[in-house]
Design a protein around this motif. Sequence first.
Motif: not given
Length: 105
Positions: A62-78
């Motif tokens: 349940f979220t209201d955050c549409d950018k849950p990544f800290l940076d590009e590396d975190d996005r790839i890991l997520s």
Amino acid sequence: VNVLINTTSSDAGLIKKIIHLKNNYTHIPSDKTFSINNAFFVCHNELKAFDNKCYNRRIFIFTDCDKPFLDEDDRILSLQRAKDLIESEIVIELFPMNLTSDELF
């Protein structure tokens, strides 16, 4: 990551707890930033102990955050952690909240 209710078995008492939680839940904003990667990591470790033949393993986000990544590396890991969850037959369900029509992601 908050584990509000362990839903390994459902009964009338659990349903009452869920209704009470729904009626009394208040969102408390935080200035802390967390990555969805950390949530996926914790969920995977919590759910891997349960056999997928006996349990329906799900993660409700349940979220209201549409950018849950800290940076590009975190996005790839997520994204990799999400794929690992899916390969482990753990279902991820997203529930976007508090969004107006011009804020949809």
